[in-house]
Design a protein around this motif. Structure first.
Motif, mmCIF file in Angstrom:
data_model
loop_
_atom_site.group_PDB
_atom_site.id
_atom_site.type_symbol
_atom_site.label_atom_id
_atom_site.label_comp_id
_atom_site.label_asym_id
_atom_site.label_seq_id
_atom_site.Cartn_x
_atom_site.Cartn_y
_atom_site.Cartn_z
ATOM 1 N N ALA A 102 91.785 -15.830 84.975
ATOM 2 C CA ALA A 102 91.935 -17.116 84.704
ATOM 3 C C ALA A 102 90.687 -17.892 84.441
ATOM 4 O O ALA A 102 90.375 -18.843 84.749
ATOM 5 C CB ALA A 102 92.653 -17.833 85.731
ATOM 6 N N GLY A 103 89.682 -17.051 83.817
ATOM 7 C CA GLY A 103 88.278 -17.809 83.330
ATOM 8 C C GLY A 103 87.271 -17.392 84.276
ATOM 9 O O GLY A 103 86.289 -17.588 84.083
ATOM 10 N N ILE A 104 87.625 -16.623 85.571
ATOM 11 C CA ILE A 104 86.436 -16.369 86.570
ATOM 12 C C ILE A 104 86.221 -15.101 86.527
ATOM 13 O O ILE A 104 87.122 -13.943 86.547
ATOM 14 C CB ILE A 104 87.207 -16.562 88.042
ATOM 15 C CG1 ILE A 104 87.871 -17.972 88.012
ATOM 16 C CG2 ILE A 104 86.153 -16.408 89.025
ATOM 17 C CD1 ILE A 104 88.880 -18.250 89.452
ATOM 18 N N GLY A 230 97.657 -16.495 93.702
ATOM 19 C CA GLY A 230 98.414 -17.683 93.270
ATOM 20 C C GLY A 230 97.732 -18.725 92.365
ATOM 21 O O GLY A 230 96.346 -18.591 92.347
ATOM 22 N N ARG A 231 98.501 -19.295 92.097
ATOM 23 C CA ARG A 231 97.893 -20.604 91.177
ATOM 24 C C ARG A 231 98.941 -21.795 91.218
ATOM 25 O O ARG A 231 99.917 -21.405 91.565
ATOM 26 C CB ARG A 231 97.842 -20.286 89.662
ATOM 27 C CG ARG A 231 97.390 -21.394 88.892
ATOM 28 C CD ARG A 231 97.220 -21.162 87.453
ATOM 29 N NE ARG A 231 96.604 -22.257 86.767
ATOM 30 C CZ ARG A 231 95.730 -22.897 86.655
ATOM 31 N NH1 ARG A 231 94.651 -22.537 87.408
ATOM 32 N NH2 ARG A 231 95.413 -23.944 85.879
ATOM 33 N N VAL A 232 98.249 -22.728 91.452
ATOM 34 C CA VAL A 232 99.146 -24.121 91.623
ATOM 35 C C VAL A 232 98.404 -25.055 90.446
ATOM 36 O O VAL A 232 97.251 -25.137 90.235
ATOM 37 C CB VAL A 232 99.047 -24.991 92.989
ATOM 38 C CG1 VAL A 232 97.558 -25.036 93.507
ATOM 39 C CG2 VAL A 232 99.990 -26.134 92.865
ATOM 40 N N ALA A 233 99.309 -25.837 89.831
ATOM 41 C CA ALA A 233 98.890 -26.860 88.660
ATOM 42 C C ALA A 233 99.740 -28.031 88.849
ATOM 43 O O ALA A 233 100.997 -28.117 88.924
ATOM 44 C CB ALA A 233 98.798 -26.029 87.276
ATOM 45 N N ALA A 243 94.358 -24.918 90.431
ATOM 46 C CA ALA A 243 93.619 -23.963 91.379
ATOM 47 C C ALA A 243 94.218 -22.747 91.482
ATOM 48 O O ALA A 243 95.141 -22.438 91.288
ATOM 49 C CB ALA A 243 93.507 -24.649 92.780
ATOM 50 N N THR A 244 93.078 -21.656 91.406
ATOM 51 C CA THR A 244 93.673 -20.243 91.383
ATOM 52 C C THR A 244 92.791 -19.521 92.391
ATOM 53 O O THR A 244 91.703 -19.880 92.731
ATOM 54 C CB THR A 244 93.337 -19.667 90.100
ATOM 55 O OG1 THR A 244 93.702 -20.395 89.085
ATOM 56 C CG2 THR A 244 93.778 -18.213 90.112
ATOM 57 N N PHE A 245 93.599 -18.577 93.202
ATOM 58 C CA PHE A 245 92.892 -17.861 94.248
ATOM 59 C C PHE A 245 93.399 -16.546 94.201
ATOM 60 O O PHE A 245 94.430 -16.103 93.688
ATOM 61 C CB PHE A 245 92.961 -18.339 95.483
ATOM 62 C CG PHE A 245 94.354 -17.886 96.104
ATOM 63 C CD1 PHE A 245 94.472 -16.848 97.005
ATOM 64 C CD2 PHE A 245 95.535 -18.663 95.775
ATOM 65 C CE1 PHE A 245 95.494 -16.388 97.478
ATOM 66 C CE2 PHE A 245 96.609 -18.401 96.709
ATOM 67 C CZ PHE A 245 96.832 -17.179 97.157
ATOM 68 N N LEU A 272 87.239 -12.173 97.970
ATOM 69 C CA LEU A 272 87.950 -13.737 97.919
ATOM 70 C C LEU A 272 87.445 -14.433 96.648
ATOM 71 O O LEU A 272 85.904 -14.558 96.514
ATOM 72 C CB LEU A 272 87.414 -14.496 99.178
ATOM 73 C CG LEU A 272 87.955 -15.835 99.169
ATOM 74 C CD1 LEU A 272 89.376 -15.957 99.217
ATOM 75 C CD2 LEU A 272 87.469 -16.661 100.418
ATOM 76 N N VAL A 273 88.311 -14.797 95.702
ATOM 77 C CA VAL A 273 87.896 -15.505 94.650
ATOM 78 C C VAL A 273 88.593 -16.946 94.542
ATOM 79 O O VAL A 273 89.762 -16.830 94.750
ATOM 80 C CB VAL A 273 88.083 -14.844 93.478
ATOM 81 C CG1 VAL A 273 87.818 -15.517 92.022
ATOM 82 C CG2 VAL A 273 87.503 -13.194 93.306
ATOM 83 N N VAL A 274 88.053 -17.777 94.326
ATOM 84 C CA VAL A 274 88.474 -19.376 94.373
ATOM 85 C C VAL A 274 88.044 -20.126 93.027
ATOM 86 O O VAL A 274 86.904 -20.027 92.858
ATOM 87 C CB VAL A 274 88.470 -19.983 95.711
ATOM 88 C CG1 VAL A 274 88.976 -21.525 95.317
ATOM 89 C CG2 VAL A 274 88.916 -19.432 96.863
ATOM 90 N N GLY A 275 89.128 -20.606 92.374
ATOM 91 C CA GLY A 275 88.534 -21.420 91.338
ATOM 92 C C GLY A 275 89.435 -22.709 91.143
ATOM 93 O O GLY A 275 90.642 -22.755 91.454
#
Length: 669
Positions: A102-104, A230-233, A243-245, A272-275
């Motif tokens: 997702a761009g990360i 997961g992702r929430v928008a 947000a994506t993790f 752990l990846v968070v964006g």
């Protein structure tokens, strides 16, 4: 190099092979018939392959096998399910493939190679592979082969709740669950996963004295992993907030090679990846997108008896990679100016590699890039593309090799696509690619790999051209794509042998890679077939007289994947073939990996009365092929070698998976 990459295989020989690796099927989610198997080309600014767990003839056992079916994508495995696997696109090294979620970015200077064997799957998981060129908006600084994009869970294809259970050979067990839906203005997507396997299997080797085949068992290959994505928008009239993790942890044994097996070495890794991101639409007839992200990766390596490398000062090491970055991009349409669209993008990141036990090199990098994309459509059937990037890096290293480096690397490409009809679309692209050397290539790993801080930036001039189309006749649909590509690379970074089990990084002056990709599918009522084939020719054009004119190691000349599926009421039957041949091992092009031809079969049943439940069985390497005879230039006769992607790391024989998929809120897939 990071402890994670260093310890995954005996003496890091596997990683050395991965640094010279290669290519291949194509799938998209249109569903014109009862079987979800489609193959399709792309009119994007580059050739793009897509694959999802929802549109495959084969049961999606792992991400590595899904990606291996794509055109010009080659996955090199070092064992059974869960073992380290590296990814190559169009003959690239694994370090030359960018990977983003997702761009990360999931790959970087500190950890340049993604282990696709550890890449998790969840219900609805989907991937995109940009072959050769990628849009400047991805911000994938530094790639020569292409870019893998991982899409987070989404409800764009409809609400769904799904769970999967897979039990297989060698003590393998996997569980997955996912949910995606839209609640008001909020879209949610979540996937959880866990897996374990003993990873031990028997293989056959030839006794050098009697020439008889001897059966041995690969041990210390167990893997346990778990995680979530997961992702929430939030959708509003003005745009989107999201947000994506991704979080996962993994513990695995390091079994070593067939020649030097191990019993105790272990590797524990976590990530752990968070964006977070925001998109503002209709801003002066355009859209503004902002993103910020952070990533932490940790690993702990133990080798109590010094089985992997008895020369190391310590048999345990802990290492951490920290990275953070962000991007901003603006895209605007100009409908009166050749119906064009202009995008401008700026991205930056910082990363650091902490050395294990404070020995070796501590390295950090500040990197960023400015990218521009332009698309124009002067007539309805013609699309023109242009991308340009300017990337920069500032490296600092302290320890055994104190150094400071600053570099700029321009890149970009031009492209065009003309649609004569749905049955014939012609596309072509050409441009320049650049890649900065990674930390392991610059500074080594304090063990088997020796770095060189004087390494030059890799570069390549590349071009491709192809045709694609959809041909419909009655209830039958035929889709195809034919592409030719060529890459002229300079200053390629490779690890060359330096004595026994030691390798030094160096630049190959020049090399050429050329080939052709073919993918096709035919769907007619309940029958569907897919085919993907890649032919590749490589040539070392460096100054070394022993390797000049020879093929580049690790790149197969032939790579084929074929599947046929047929549905009879609630039953679906599948048969497939995977073949790889013409892969050399040494720079002189004399030693070859045995060619392999694996057959596979599967069957599934949509349980009557329980429409949301599907059970099935999947058999890989149906005929239990474990050895192949090749001619030895030393023995001047044929010898039996274990079938493998890299000599010394055998692949398993027949593997059986029993699967169950439960989808209570969506139609059976």
């Amino acid at each position: 190099m990071s402890t994670r990459a260093r310890a995954r295989t005996l003496g890091l020989t596997a990683l050395v092979a991965a640094l010279v690796a290669p290519a291949r099927g194509l799938a998209e989610d249109d569903e014109p018939a009862a079987i979800d198997v489609t193959v399709r080309g792309s009119t994007a600014p580059s050739f793009v392959a897509r694959v999802s767990t929802d549109d495959r003839a084969r049961e999606p056992v792992d991400a590595a096998s899904m990606l291996a079916e794509l055109p010009s994508v080659h996955v090199r495995r070092l064992g059974a399910d869960g073992a380290q696997s590296t990814l190559s696109i169009r003959g690239s090294a694994s370090t030359q493939v960018g990977v983003l979620l997702a761009g990360i970015p999931l790959t970087s200077g500190a950890d340049p190679t993604l282990d696709v064997g550890a890449l998790p799957l969840w219900p609805g998981a989907s991937f995109r592979v940009y072959r050769g060129f990628a849009p400047a908006s991805l911000g994938a600084t530094g790639y020569l082969g292409g870019v893998l994009v991982i899409d987070p869970p989404t409800s764009l294809t409809g609400a769904r709740t799904e769970s999967q259970l897979l039990a297989g050979s060698f003590g393998a067990l996997k569980v997955r669950a996912g949910d995606a839906r839209k609640i008001g203005d909020v879209t949610l997507g979540l996937g959880v996963f866990g897996a374990r396997t003993d990873g031990d299997f028997s293989y056959e080797v030839e006794d050098p004295r009697t020439r008889d085949l001897v059966t041995r068992t690969r041990t210390n290959a167990g893997v346990v992993s778990a995680g979530a994505i997961g992702r929430v928008a939030l959708e509003r009239s003005w745009g989107t907030l999201g947000a994506t993790f991704l979080a996962d942890a993994r513990r695995q044994g390091l079994p070593g090679s067939a020649t030097f097996p191990t019993t105790l070495p272990r590797l524990e890794a976590n990530r752990l990846v968070v964006g977070v991101d925001a998109t503002v639409r209709d801003l002066a007839r355009g859209a503004l997108r902002l993103q910020a992200w952070t990533r932490r990766e940790g690993s702990h390596y133990t080798d109590p008896n010094g089985e992997i490398d008895p020369t190391r000062a310590t048999n345990a090491a802990t290492q951490t990679i920290l990275a953070a970055g962000g991007s901003v991009g603006y895209r605007r349409a100009f409908p009166r100016l050749l119906r064009s669209t202009l995008g401008v993008f700026l991205d930056a990141r910082g990363e650091s590699l902490a050395p294990p036990e404070r020995v070796g090199v501590s390295a950090s990098r500040l990197a960023g890039g400015l990218g521009v994309e332009l698309e124009a459509r002067p007539v309805e059937s013609l699309r023109l593309f242009a991308t340009a990037r300017l990337d920069a890096r500032r490296d600092r290293a302290t320890g055994l090799a104190d150094s400071l480096a600053n570099d700029l690397a321009p890149s970009g490409h031009l492209g065009a696509s003309y649609r004569f009809s749905d049955a014939l679309v012609v596309s072509a692209h050409a441009g320049a690619l650049r890649r900065f050397p990674s930390f392991v290539e610059l500074y080594g790993d304090r063990g088997s790999l020796l770095g060189d801080p004087r390494l030059r930036i890799e570069g390549a001039l590349a071009a491709d051209a192809g045709v694609s189309g959809d041909v419909a006749a009655g209830r039958a649909l035929f889709r195809y794509e034919l592409v030719a590509f060529v890459t002229s690379a300079r200053d390629l970074i490779v690890f060359l042998p330096l004595g026994r089990s030691t390798f030094r990084a160096g630049n190959v002056d020049a090399a050429r890679i050329a080939g052709a990709e073919a993918s096709a599918s035919l769907v007619h009522e309940n029958l569907a077939t897919t085919l993907s084939y890649t032919f590749m020719h490589t040539e070392n054009l460096g100054a070394d007289p022993l390797s000049r004119g020879r093929p580049l190691p690790g790149r197969p000349m032939h790579d084929l994947s074929y599947d046929a599926a047929y549905r009879i009421g609630p039953v679906r039957l599948r048969y497939g073939i995977d073949a790889v041949a013409g892969t050399t091992v040494d720079t002189a092009g004399v030693l070859q990996i045995p060619p392999r031809l694996f057959h596979g079969a599967g069957a599934s049943l949509d349980v009557p009365g329980v429409s949301s439940l599907r059970i099935g069985v999947e058999v890989q390497n149906l005929f239990d092929v474990r050895t192949f005879r090749v001619r030895s230039p030393l023995a001047r006769t044929s010898v039996a070698l274990p079938v493998s992607d890299f000599l010394g790391f055998p692949l398993p024989g027949r593997t059986v998976w029993v699967t169950a998929r439960f989808s209570p809120s969506s139609s059976s897939r």
